[in-house]
Write a protein that holds these residues in place. Structure first.
Motif, PDB file in Angstrom:
ATOM      1  N   GLY A 143       2.684   2.568  -2.089  1.00 58.59           N
ATOM      2  CA  GLY A 143       1.511   2.889  -2.964  1.00 58.59           C
ATOM      3  C   GLY A 143       1.304   3.241  -4.036  1.00 58.59           C
ATOM      4  O   GLY A 143       2.293   2.736  -4.988  1.00 58.59           O
ATOM      5  N   SER A 144       0.603   4.466  -4.603  1.00 57.07           N
ATOM      6  CA  SER A 144       0.824   4.833  -5.832  1.00 57.07           C
ATOM      7  C   SER A 144       2.217   5.353  -6.249  1.00 57.07           C
ATOM      8  O   SER A 144       2.354   5.504  -7.747  1.00 57.07           O
ATOM      9  CB  SER A 144      -0.312   5.859  -6.071  1.00 57.07           C
ATOM     10  OG  SER A 144      -1.561   5.491  -5.709  1.00 57.07           O
ATOM     11  N   ALA A 194       3.247  -1.638  -5.818  1.00 58.37           N
ATOM     12  CA  ALA A 194       2.286  -1.730  -5.025  1.00 58.37           C
ATOM     13  C   ALA A 194       0.998  -2.006  -5.839  1.00 58.37           C
ATOM     14  O   ALA A 194       0.585  -1.273  -6.551  1.00 58.37           O
ATOM     15  CB  ALA A 194       1.987  -0.430  -4.307  1.00 58.37           C
ATOM     16  N   SER A 231      -1.962  -3.567  -4.557  1.00 56.58           N
ATOM     17  CA  SER A 231      -3.281  -3.546  -3.522  1.00 56.58           C
ATOM     18  C   SER A 231      -4.382  -2.956  -4.225  1.00 56.58           C
ATOM     19  O   SER A 231      -4.530  -1.710  -4.735  1.00 56.58           O
ATOM     20  CB  SER A 231      -3.214  -2.975  -2.221  1.00 56.58           C
ATOM     21  OG  SER A 231      -1.809  -3.780  -1.714  1.00 56.58           O
ATOM     22  N   GLY A 249       3.408   4.755   7.071  1.00 59.21           N
ATOM     23  CA  GLY A 249       2.474   4.042   6.479  1.00 59.21           C
ATOM     24  C   GLY A 249       1.552   3.443   7.396  1.00 59.21           C
ATOM     25  O   GLY A 249       1.593   3.597   8.559  1.00 59.21           O
ATOM     26  N   THR A 306      -7.881   7.252   3.530  1.00 62.10           N
ATOM     27  CA  THR A 306      -6.346   6.709   3.122  1.00 62.10           C
ATOM     28  C   THR A 306      -5.951   6.853   1.712  1.00 62.10           C
ATOM     29  O   THR A 306      -7.105   7.326   0.840  1.00 62.10           O
ATOM     30  CB  THR A 306      -6.171   5.200   3.357  1.00 62.10           C
ATOM     31  OG1 THR A 306      -4.967   4.565   3.016  1.00 62.10           O
ATOM     32  CG2 THR A 306      -7.190   4.440   2.487  1.00 62.10           C
ATOM     33  N   GLY A 307      -4.697   6.973   1.296  1.00 61.51           N
ATOM     34  CA  GLY A 307      -4.249   7.161  -0.076  1.00 61.51           C
ATOM     35  C   GLY A 307      -2.808   7.733  -0.102  1.00 61.51           C
ATOM     36  O   GLY A 307      -2.551   8.156   0.836  1.00 61.51           O
ATOM     37  N   MET A 308      -2.523   7.848  -1.130  1.00 59.50           N
ATOM     38  CA  MET A 308      -1.169   8.459  -1.781  1.00 59.50           C
ATOM     39  C   MET A 308      -1.196   9.534  -2.503  1.00 59.50           C
ATOM     40  O   MET A 308      -1.762   9.441  -3.663  1.00 59.50           O
ATOM     41  CB  MET A 308      -0.326   7.434  -2.128  1.00 59.50           C
ATOM     42  CG  MET A 308       1.304   7.982  -2.540  1.00 59.50           C
ATOM     43  SD  MET A 308       2.223   8.251  -1.083  1.00 59.50           S
ATOM     44  CE  MET A 308       2.425   6.296  -0.422  1.00 59.50           C
TER      45      MET A 308
END
Length: 369
Positions: A37-38, A58, A60, A170, A308-310
């Protein structure tokens, strides 16, 4: 024109670099930094690639202009191969809008037009993108969680398959152990290369994967706890302090993307939901309330609970309420160190296992259990 590719920082490993996967990309260690992710900044991707592994961005749900900028920024830091990852769940979800699919497609097109060495797709069929990528000289890998998915990907002409086991952190496509899926996938799609993902966090796991036919491994949790990962320090330390038993697999952080995932259970959102009897969506504690503000280059947004998220260092709020994605391999992560050191240590540990004298065969059999 790009400058001549330099030699990686990690000395070549005669055993590890003999896989076709390594040879095709000029790697000295069959280690892929999974796109976490981030956290996957140009600095992290470049550090892994400069060490002889394969760094990943990443990208997306990233606007095309930001896709191009992050690729340019990575190229400014390394002339070694690196890849980009895009989740294509919108192409599989019948409820996704044409607008959503077009947005994802534009990000993929921007990556291909930039001629990144590698495009890794996840959570959907890769067939619509393979021909265009190959026409631009871009290799395509796809991460899968089952044998039918692996076979379909091979039939679509991908350059490699990443087999993901249920041990992964994840969002998890796999439903069986990587140690069951991996050898079956190797047999099912050969000679297409197979990489292993899920539950691997040290050189012994890398060696075991290679012995089962993998040509490399993709690690996310290990790289969460590295200096270059753009992740909140509370999250990094929690990974170091946790064991496999501290992870939980299910669907809790489902706002924005309702899909199975593995997270650390020792955070406030999980603990309060668990104490409430694990109620379904719509009846969960604090549902709909924001946990803080997350900043992105293209704007800031209020982060709703269960989304969802980082969680990154610029998150303004209590990180204990955000998801902390982690695989069972967190039990093998004991420190926070530079990404290059992770690559070097993985390679050295795996080399030591694979080159042990014959009298170590008993210990090797024990490792396989």
């Amino acid at each position: 024109m790009h400058p001549p590719v330099t030699q990686p920082d990690t000395p070549p490993s005669p055993i590890l670099r003999m896989t076709p996967f390594c040879r095709s990309l000029g790697l000295t260690a069959p280690v892929v930094q999974a796109p976490v992710g981030s956290a996957s900044t140009p600095g992290l991707a470049a550090a892994v690639s400069n060490a002889g592994g394969l760094g990943m961005l990443a990208l997306s749900w990233t606007p095309p202009a930001s896709v191009r900028e992050r690729i340019r920024a990575t190229r400014a830091l390394t002339d070694r191969p690196f890849g980009v990852n895009v989740i294509i769940a919108d192409f599989e979800d019948p409820h996704s809008s044409e607008e959503d699919r077009a947005f994802v497609g534009e990000g993929i097109a921007a990556s291909i037009e930039a001629r990144v060495p590698l495009l890794v797709l996840f959570w959907g069929p890769p067939a619509p993108f393979v021909k265009d990528a190959h026409r631009h000289g871009v290799k395509v890998f796809v991460q899968v969680g089952s044998l039918p998915e692996a076979r379909a990907a091979a039939a679509a002409g991908v350059d490699a398959v990443i087999a993901q086991g249920i041990e992964a952190g994840g969002h998890v496509r796999g439903t069986t152990s990587i140690w069951e899926l991996l050898p079956a996938a190797v047999e099912a799609v050969g000679p297409v290369p197979v990489l292993a993902s899920g539950g691997i966090g040290d050189g012994r796991g890398l060696a075991r994967a290679l012995e089962l036919g993998a040509q490399g491994v993709s690690l996310g949790t290990r790289f969460v706890a590295c200096e270059e990962a753009y992740i909140h320090p509370v999250y990094k330390q929690r990974v170091v302090d946790s064991s496999a038993e501290d992870t939980w697999y299910g669907e809790l952080f489902d706002v924005g993307w309702p899909a199975p995932h593995r997270v650390l259970r020792n955070n406030k959102t999980f603990e309060e939901w668990d104490a409430a009897g694990r109620p379904p969506p719509g009846r969960r504690p604090g549902e709909g309330t924001p946990i803080g503000t997350q900043r992105r280059p293209w704007g800031s947004y209020r982060w709703p609970r269960y989304a969802t998220g980082m969680v990154t260092p610029d998150f303004d709020g209590d990180p204990e309420y955000a998801p902390m994605w982690a695989g069972e391999s967190c039990g093998l992560v004991n420190d926070i160190k530079p990404a290059a050191a992770i690559v070097r240590d993985l390679a050295a540990e795996a080399e030591a296992v694979l080159t042990r004298p014959p009298d170590a065969e008993a210990e090797r059999r024990q490792m396989r259990r």
